[in-house]
Design a protein around this motif. Structure first.
Motif, PDB file in Angstrom:
ATOM      1  N   HIS A 189       0.817  -1.218   0.000  1.00 29.53           N
ATOM      2  CA  HIS A 189       0.000   0.000   0.000  1.00 29.53           C
ATOM      3  C   HIS A 189       0.850   1.266   0.000  1.00 29.53           C
ATOM      4  O   HIS A 189       0.427   2.305  -0.500  1.00 29.53           O
ATOM      5  CB  HIS A 189      -0.970   0.003   1.192  1.00 29.53           C
ATOM      6  N   GLY A 190       2.075   1.181   0.534  1.00 37.26           N
ATOM      7  CA  GLY A 190       2.890   2.384   0.608  1.00 37.26           C
ATOM      8  C   GLY A 190       3.934   2.514  -0.482  1.00 37.26           C
ATOM      9  O   GLY A 190       4.448   3.611  -0.711  1.00 37.26           O
ATOM     10  N   SER A 191       4.269   1.417  -1.165  1.00 39.88           N
ATOM     11  CA  SER A 191       5.439   1.433  -2.045  1.00 39.88           C
ATOM     12  C   SER A 191       5.200   0.934  -3.466  1.00 39.88           C
ATOM     13  O   SER A 191       6.020   1.198  -4.350  1.00 39.88           O
ATOM     14  CB  SER A 191       6.556   0.568  -1.425  1.00 39.88           C
ATOM     15  N   LEU A 192       4.113   0.183  -3.699  1.00 38.24           N
ATOM     16  CA  LEU A 192       3.975  -0.484  -4.993  1.00 38.24           C
ATOM     17  C   LEU A 192       3.918   0.492  -6.163  1.00 38.24           C
ATOM     18  O   LEU A 192       4.585   0.288  -7.182  1.00 38.24           O
ATOM     19  CB  LEU A 192       2.736  -1.384  -5.007  1.00 38.24           C
ATOM     20  N   THR A 193       3.123   1.549  -6.042  1.00 37.63           N
ATOM     21  CA  THR A 193       2.964   2.446  -7.197  1.00 37.63           C
ATOM     22  C   THR A 193       4.288   3.088  -7.591  1.00 37.63           C
ATOM     23  O   THR A 193       4.598   3.203  -8.783  1.00 37.63           O
ATOM     24  CB  THR A 193       1.916   3.539  -6.910  1.00 37.63           C
ATOM     25  N   SER A 194       5.094   3.485  -6.605  1.00 38.18           N
ATOM     26  CA  SER A 194       6.383   4.095  -6.938  1.00 38.18           C
ATOM     27  C   SER A 194       7.344   3.059  -7.501  1.00 38.18           C
ATOM     28  O   SER A 194       8.104   3.343  -8.435  1.00 38.18           O
ATOM     29  CB  SER A 194       6.994   4.771  -5.709  1.00 38.18           C
ATOM     30  N   MET A 195       7.317   1.836  -6.954  1.00 35.75           N
ATOM     31  CA  MET A 195       8.187   0.787  -7.483  1.00 35.75           C
ATOM     32  C   MET A 195       7.837   0.442  -8.926  1.00 35.75           C
ATOM     33  O   MET A 195       8.726   0.230  -9.761  1.00 35.75           O
ATOM     34  CB  MET A 195       8.091  -0.467  -6.611  1.00 35.75           C
ATOM     35  N   VAL A 196       6.548   0.393  -9.223  1.00 40.37           N
ATOM     36  CA  VAL A 196       6.138   0.072 -10.589  1.00 40.37           C
ATOM     37  C   VAL A 196       6.524   1.205 -11.540  1.00 40.37           C
ATOM     38  O   VAL A 196       6.963   0.968 -12.667  1.00 40.37           O
ATOM     39  CB  VAL A 196       4.624  -0.213 -10.648  1.00 40.37           C
ATOM     40  N   SER A 197       6.382   2.435 -11.087  1.00 43.98           N
ATOM     41  CA  SER A 197       6.799   3.570 -11.921  1.00 43.98           C
ATOM     42  C   SER A 197       8.300   3.520 -12.188  1.00 43.98           C
ATOM     43  O   SER A 197       8.760   3.794 -13.310  1.00 43.98           O
ATOM     44  CB  SER A 197       6.429   4.886 -11.235  1.00 43.98           C
ATOM     45  N   GLU A 198       9.080   3.173 -11.163  1.00 44.12           N
ATOM     46  CA  GLU A 198      10.519   3.046 -11.352  1.00 44.12           C
ATOM     47  C   GLU A 198      10.852   1.888 -12.288  1.00 44.12           C
ATOM     48  O   GLU A 198      11.790   1.970 -13.089  1.00 44.12           O
ATOM     49  CB  GLU A 198      11.205   2.864  -9.996  1.00 44.12           C
ATOM     50  N   ALA A 199      10.068   0.805 -12.206  1.00 41.76           N
ATOM     51  CA  ALA A 199      10.263  -0.314 -13.131  1.00 41.76           C
ATOM     52  C   ALA A 199       9.995   0.119 -14.560  1.00 41.76           C
ATOM     53  O   ALA A 199      10.689  -0.312 -15.500  1.00 41.76           O
ATOM     54  CB  ALA A 199       9.349  -1.475 -12.743  1.00 41.76           C
ATOM     55  N   ALA A 200       8.997   0.976 -14.745  1.00 38.68           N
ATOM     56  CA  ALA A 200       8.678   1.462 -16.091  1.00 38.68           C
ATOM     57  C   ALA A 200       9.809   2.339 -16.639  1.00 38.68           C
ATOM     58  O   ALA A 200      10.148   2.259 -17.830  1.00 38.68           O
ATOM     59  CB  ALA A 200       7.367   2.244 -16.068  1.00 38.68           C
TER      60      ALA A 200
END
Length: 566
Positions: free
Chosen positions: A340-351
């Protein structure tokens, strides 16, 4: 049942049977129409009419019973044709591969070297040949098991017909009887074999025809979604289908816990309801984060998903399709990471990493190579915040000073790596394992627990230390393991986990190759900002380009260590 039985299955005979069944259904349609006309003759009354109508009723029942049986047999025949056609094609593919490698597949699925094959003497080449044999064996064995399952389903349908037990309650006419019979004649999709390796799971999936794969995804998404060896596309479809039901369940649970707390004189002090409510709300927030990541990146695949079996939600999201990618990276985060706290930023960094890798491939002229990047939160990293209470936060500090969570998660991550390799349609995908912070320890454990069998390169950054003296302790060659330590990253000098330190106070030790995190100009002439502290390694710099550390991850990810900035 063996491979010879698959060879001997006669598709032509099955096609002829289907045509004959269709003709019989047409005949029954005519009979029913004639009977209905007879029963509706106007002006026909009296004892003869009553007797005729009674006879019609009995005859209609017989039509319905035969229609149920015909519907079952016709569907069974149609699906058997599809299944056998698929089995024959898969078997032909296995035999072609075996032939290319000078091997033979026996009728029982065993694989042997051809008599004229010259075996390699190099241990690495010999091990690779044995790996091919195991893969062919697993594939052939899965085909035999699938053929046995198809045959068993058919035998069960015909046994029910012979015993007169194939009945459909509520079917009142030809159409409804045929439909009911059709459902009774469907082939059942077999469950994956228990305790199977990711390679065996991949072989199981390959043996299923498309209809049975769709059935497993639709009816058993909890089985398929997190099963290593199942293709990422299928896992994602299964996992995404579960989200609405899980959200509804968690919302109901949240309301229940809120009501119990409101009616409790002492609030949550005398129960675990307050902590439970926090965890439920965190899981609901995790669903929001997953939804947001999938909205932001429509091409993303949800390859790990669980909000039921752990204290916190688990998820992994891939940018790009790992099933078809030539280069795949898996990033494992560390301390205080949550879905809930980190997934969206991690996925953006993966992109962003995905884009940089594709750009570097284009610059090198490898325009046809494809990439995929996975943000993997498939375990519960230690927490200082994100815990229900103060004492739990203290426990979280204790967790990060222990390697227990990393050791436990290492097996899960290792299986995930091997599942990516098994499900890939690329002959030998280039897989890179990236670990940040406590996630570097988890990554190291995964490599030690079998992940090094398929992982080509590993990079540890922001790491407080590993339970490995050298790359060889992880089963990795020295030339394929790197570490990055940014200026001002206090975690890398705060201590170490287990008996060995990756980082010493000051410069790196000599066990791992060093990659730069300092500002500089990359091989293609782009200025790269440096990174400092514990969290900037994979973030873009002020100029919108990946920092030096992120660039280094990208070129390692495409198998070009000669381009790294040191």
């Amino acid at each position: 049942m063996d491979l010879t039985a698959i060879d001997n299955w006669d598709i032509g005979a099955l096609d002829a049977t289907e045509s004959s069944l269709t003709a019989r259904v047409d005949a029954l349609t005519t009979v029913q129409a004639d009977l209905a006309s007879l029963a509706r003759l106007p002006g026909w009354d009296g004892e003869a009419a009553a007797t005729a109508r009674g006879a019609y009723g009995m005859t209609q029942d017989e039509v319905n019973r035969e229609a149920v049986e015909l519907g079952a047999i016709r569907t069974l025949t149609q699906q058997t044709i599809d299944a056998v056609t698929h089995l024959k094609a898969q078997l032909a593919g296995l035999r072609a591969r075996a032939s290319a490698d000078l091997m033979l597949i026996a009728s029982d699925g065993s694989v042997v070297d051809a008599s004229f094959a010259v075996l390699p003497t190099d241990p690495v080449a010999l091990a690779a040949r044995e790996a091919v044999k195991r893969e062919l064996h697993d594939g052939a064995h899965a085909l035999i098991m699938q053929a046995f399952d198809v045959d068993s389903d058919g035998a069960q349908v015909f046994s029910s017909i012979a015993a007169g037990t194939l009945q459909a309650d509520g079917a009142t006419d030809l159409t409804s009887s045929l439909d009911a019979g059709s459902r009774l004649g469907e082939l059942s999709a077999p469950y994956p074999p228990e305790g199977a390796s990711p390679q065996q799971i991949d072989a199981y999936w390959d043996a299923l025809p498309e209809a049975q794969r769709a059935e497993m995804i639709a009816e058993h998404p909890t089985v398929i979604g997190n099963l290593d060896g199942i293709p990422s596309v299928a896992r994602s479809e299964a996992n995404i289908s579960r989200i609405p039901g899980d959200r509804e369940h968690l919302q109901a649970l949240e309301a229940q816990l809120r009501a119990e707390l409101d009616s409790n004189t002492f609030g949550g002090w005398a129960s675990n309801d307050d902590a439970g409510l926090t965890l439920v709300r965190n899981k609901l927030a995790s669903l929001d984060a997953i939804d947001q990541a999938l909205r932001d990146h429509p091409e993303a695949l949800l390859t790990v998903y669980d909000v039921s079996d752990h204290e916190r939600a688990l998820a992994a999201v891939a940018i790009g399709n790992p099933d078809t990618a030539d280069h795949v990276t898996v990033t494992t985060p560390g301390f205080d990471t949550t879905v809930h706290g980190s997934l969206t930023s991690m996925v953006s960094e993966a992109a962003v990493l995905n884009g940089e890798m594709r750009n570097q491939l284009d610059l090198e002229g490898n325009v046809d190579d494809t990439v995929a990047n996975v943000a993997w939160i498939g375990y519960e990293p230690p927490q200082s915040s994100n815990r229900p209470g103060l004492l739990d936060a203290v426990d979280g500090i204790g967790d990060v000073l222990s390697d227990d969570r990393a050791t436990e998660a290492g097996g899960t991550l290792s299986s995930y790596y091997r599942g990516l390799d098994a499900a890939s349609t690329v002959a030998d995908p280039h897989i890179s394992a990236f670990g940040h912070s406590y996630g570097s320890l988890t990554t190291s454990e995964a490599l030690q627990q079998g992940g090094s069998e398929v992982v080509d390169d590993a990079v540890f950054y922001g790491s407080p230390g590993l339970n490995a003296v050298a790359p060889s302790s992880m089963g990795m060659p020295y030339e394929h393991v790197w570490a990055i330590d940014a200026d001002g990253d206090m975690v890398t000098t705060a201590g170490h986990f287990g008996p060995f330190a990756l980082f010493e106070a000051g410069p790196y030790n000599n066990n791992f190759q060093q990659l730069s995190s300092e500002a500089g100009i990359s091989a293609e002439g782009v200025l790269r900002d440096g990174s400092s502290g514990h969290s900037e390694y994979t973030r873009s710099g002020d100029n919108g380009m990946l920092r030096t550390s992120g660039y280094n991850l990208a070129v390692i990810g495409i198998g070009r260590p000669d381009l790294v900035m040191q």
